[in-house]
Design a protein around this motif. Structure first.
Motif, PDB file in Angstrom:
ATOM      1  N   UNK A 119      72.397  86.880 102.741  1.00  0.00           N
ATOM      2  CA  UNK A 119      71.303  87.503 101.688  1.00  0.00           C
ATOM      3  C   UNK A 119      71.247  85.935 100.512  1.00  0.00           C
ATOM      4  N   UNK A 120      71.965  85.246 100.477  1.00  0.00           N
ATOM      5  CA  UNK A 120      72.667  83.919  99.930  1.00  0.00           C
ATOM      6  C   UNK A 120      71.440  82.848 100.553  1.00  0.00           C
ATOM      7  N   UNK A 121      70.836  82.793 102.219  1.00  0.00           N
ATOM      8  CA  UNK A 121      70.439  82.174 102.722  1.00  0.00           C
ATOM      9  C   UNK A 121      68.547  82.567 102.848  1.00  0.00           C
ATOM     10  N   UNK A 122      68.639  83.619 102.674  1.00  0.00           N
ATOM     11  CA  UNK A 122      67.474  84.421 102.650  1.00  0.00           C
ATOM     12  C   UNK A 122      66.744  83.956 100.883  1.00  0.00           C
ATOM     13  N   UNK A 123      67.639  83.992 100.243  1.00  0.00           N
ATOM     14  CA  UNK A 123      67.338  83.368  99.117  1.00  0.00           C
ATOM     15  C   UNK A 123      66.924  82.531  99.089  1.00  0.00           C
ATOM     16  N   UNK A 124      67.663  81.377  99.567  1.00  0.00           N
ATOM     17  CA  UNK A 124      67.828  79.700  99.488  1.00  0.00           C
ATOM     18  C   UNK A 124      66.248  79.665 100.331  1.00  0.00           C
ATOM     19  N   UNK A 125      65.982  80.598 101.437  1.00  0.00           N
ATOM     20  CA  UNK A 125      64.395  80.413 102.499  1.00  0.00           C
ATOM     21  C   UNK A 125      63.641  80.704 101.748  1.00  0.00           C
ATOM     22  N   UNK A 126      63.570  81.513 100.812  1.00  0.00           N
ATOM     23  CA  UNK A 126      62.491  82.096 100.547  1.00  0.00           C
ATOM     24  C   UNK A 126      62.085  81.243  99.347  1.00  0.00           C
ATOM     25  N   UNK A 127      62.263  80.067  98.891  1.00  0.00           N
ATOM     26  CA  UNK A 127      63.053  79.091  97.820  1.00  0.00           C
ATOM     27  C   UNK A 127      61.444  78.390  98.339  1.00  0.00           C
ATOM     28  N   UNK A 128      61.141  77.951  99.443  1.00  0.00           N
ATOM     29  CA  UNK A 128      60.799  76.926 100.076  1.00  0.00           C
ATOM     30  C   UNK A 128      59.159  77.699  99.881  1.00  0.00           C
ATOM     31  N   UNK A 129      58.384  76.264 100.440  1.00  0.00           N
ATOM     32  CA  UNK A 129      56.546  76.731 100.149  1.00  0.00           C
ATOM     33  C   UNK A 129      56.509  76.875 101.209  1.00  0.00           C
ATOM     34  N   UNK A 130      55.488  79.033 100.912  1.00  0.00           N
ATOM     35  CA  UNK A 130      54.601  79.261 101.677  1.00  0.00           C
ATOM     36  C   UNK A 130      55.111  80.215 102.717  1.00  0.00           C
ATOM     37  N   UNK A 131      56.799  80.335 101.846  1.00  0.00           N
ATOM     38  CA  UNK A 131      58.081  81.594 102.726  1.00  0.00           C
ATOM     39  C   UNK A 131      58.194  82.685 101.614  1.00  0.00           C
ATOM     40  N   UNK A 189      59.778  75.947 115.889  1.00  0.00           N
ATOM     41  CA  UNK A 189      60.237  76.865 116.912  1.00  0.00           C
ATOM     42  C   UNK A 189      60.449  78.122 115.654  1.00  0.00           C
ATOM     43  N   UNK A 190      60.765  77.496 114.350  1.00  0.00           N
ATOM     44  CA  UNK A 190      61.441  78.757 113.656  1.00  0.00           C
ATOM     45  C   UNK A 190      60.426  80.617 113.930  1.00  0.00           C
ATOM     46  N   UNK A 191      60.958  81.364 113.966  1.00  0.00           N
ATOM     47  CA  UNK A 191      60.057  82.858 114.082  1.00  0.00           C
ATOM     48  C   UNK A 191      58.966  83.056 113.045  1.00  0.00           C
ATOM     49  N   UNK A 192      57.591  82.539 113.059  1.00  0.00           N
ATOM     50  CA  UNK A 192      56.679  82.749 112.226  1.00  0.00           C
ATOM     51  C   UNK A 192      55.881  81.563 110.948  1.00  0.00           C
ATOM     52  N   UNK A 193      56.244  80.415 111.841  1.00  0.00           N
ATOM     53  CA  UNK A 193      56.279  79.059 111.483  1.00  0.00           C
ATOM     54  C   UNK A 193      55.015  78.388 112.406  1.00  0.00           C
ATOM     55  N   UNK A 194      53.792  77.970 112.214  1.00  0.00           N
ATOM     56  CA  UNK A 194      53.203  77.049 112.610  1.00  0.00           C
ATOM     57  C   UNK A 194      53.013  75.803 111.767  1.00  0.00           C
ATOM     58  N   UNK A 195      52.985  74.040 112.846  1.00  0.00           N
ATOM     59  CA  UNK A 195      52.909  73.042 112.597  1.00  0.00           C
ATOM     60  C   UNK A 195      52.580  72.974 110.702  1.00  0.00           C
ATOM     61  N   UNK A 196      51.633  74.102 110.231  1.00  0.00           N
ATOM     62  CA  UNK A 196      50.552  73.079 108.499  1.00  0.00           C
ATOM     63  C   UNK A 196      52.055  73.662 108.211  1.00  0.00           C
TER      64      UNK A 196
END
Lengths: 208, 208
Positions: A19-31, B27-34
């Motif tokens: 859950x912590x990893x998903x929250x951290x990744x959600x904060x990346x731009x565009x995710x 290479x992560x699922x769902x991520x393109x180069x942009x």
């Protein structure tokens, strides 16, 4: 119900770490949460290339810097654009952010150099002329005897304000001041062009 | 031209480390180069939460595992769904992957337990009955005296093949075998429903 809450400890995952990893990744731009979940599950899978990726993030953070001369992303300072003798130092392109150098370099047609402002004037956000390196821009123009300065800023209010400021700053100097053309993008459908772009394209129409 | 190639060392970035990071992220699922570029630039920025994220990836990889009993994602083995006395052990839902448990737990209506197959039968990809834990499924059905087994597999050829296999496997046993309904999704527009779904929805139409 109790069994619902119990099952939902650690989000829907039964795992606070995930859950912590998903929250951290959600904060990346565009995710969003969905894409972040997909990536997180991929990263925790046993055969995942996570270690390689962790290494790449660490290496990039350690090695990537900005050119002290132009502000572009680089590992060597000054950068290869600034040190290359094949690039015309009297041709200077002013951009807002290091990222704005990328499309030029990818297209590969530009043979001058860059100056990254690092921001745009924005009275609303409290970004004033003192906050941007206009003194360094002036010094650069003098040092390199710039013959043409191309303004390549966003077509936003902040971009326009900054472009006007640069224009005034350089007034009276012996150099050509230009800016990127505004208009319909190549391959862009007229029917789906926004009104402001269409109006600009009309305003800057050319003869055949 | 020479100056083009020179400027393009390390991709468009002037930085092999950044180029490597972008490639890794792509290479992560769902991520393109942009999107990968956008995230990479965010991660190398000085004020980025990269260290926190690196920690979260490491922790998740160390702590997340699969339940030895049902195969769900968990930190504790057996997982909380398997150990909860509030979950009905005679109600068993068969899914293909640990990820398929998530929508059920998120919705929160299901009060039974799970069995993760870890794959689907696929003659084309060389996945045969011996490769999937059908013996463990049978043992589970006996041990927990399963009264209803719900098949929740993808509506694909592999999903159908596997569902049929499970059906035959359990033939003659004293338990109810059910499967998720196929039809128009709630909120789905009829006009945009694909033909196969529409045909299934028609085929399984109910009386009022």
């Amino acid at each position: 119900m109790a069994w619902e809450r119990e099952a939902n400890d650690g989000g829907e995952f039964q795992s606070p770490a995930l859950e912590r990893l998903v929250r951290g990744l959600s904060r990346l731009p565009g995710l969003g949460r969905k894409s972040a979940t997909r990536i997180a599950l991929h990263l925790v899978a046993r055969e995942s290339p996570a270690d390689e990726l962790l290494g790449a993030i660490g290496a990039a953070r350690a090695q990537v810097t900005n050119c002290g001369n132009c502000g572009a992303i680089t590992e060597a300072d000054p950068c290869r654009i600034c040190t290359s003798e094949r690039r015309d130092q009297t041709l200077l392109c002013v951009v807002a952010s290091p990222v704005d150098v990328l499309p030029f370099e990818k297209a590969g047609f530009y043979r001058g150099r860059y100056f990254v402002l690092g921001g745009l004037l924005s009275p609303l956000d409290g970004v004033r002329a003192d906050d941007l390196p206009f003194d360094r821009l002036l010094a650069r123009v003098e040092r390199d005897q710039v013959a043409e300065l191309i303004i390549a800023l966003d077509a936003s209010v902040e971009g326009e304000t900054t472009a006007l400021y640069v224009q005034r700053l350089l007034q009276g100097r012996h150099l050509q001041l230009t800016r990127l053309a505004t208009g319909i993008p190549v391959g862009g459908a007229l029917a789906y062009t926004d009104e402001v772009t269409l109006q600009r394209a009309y305003q800057f129409r050319r003869g055949f």
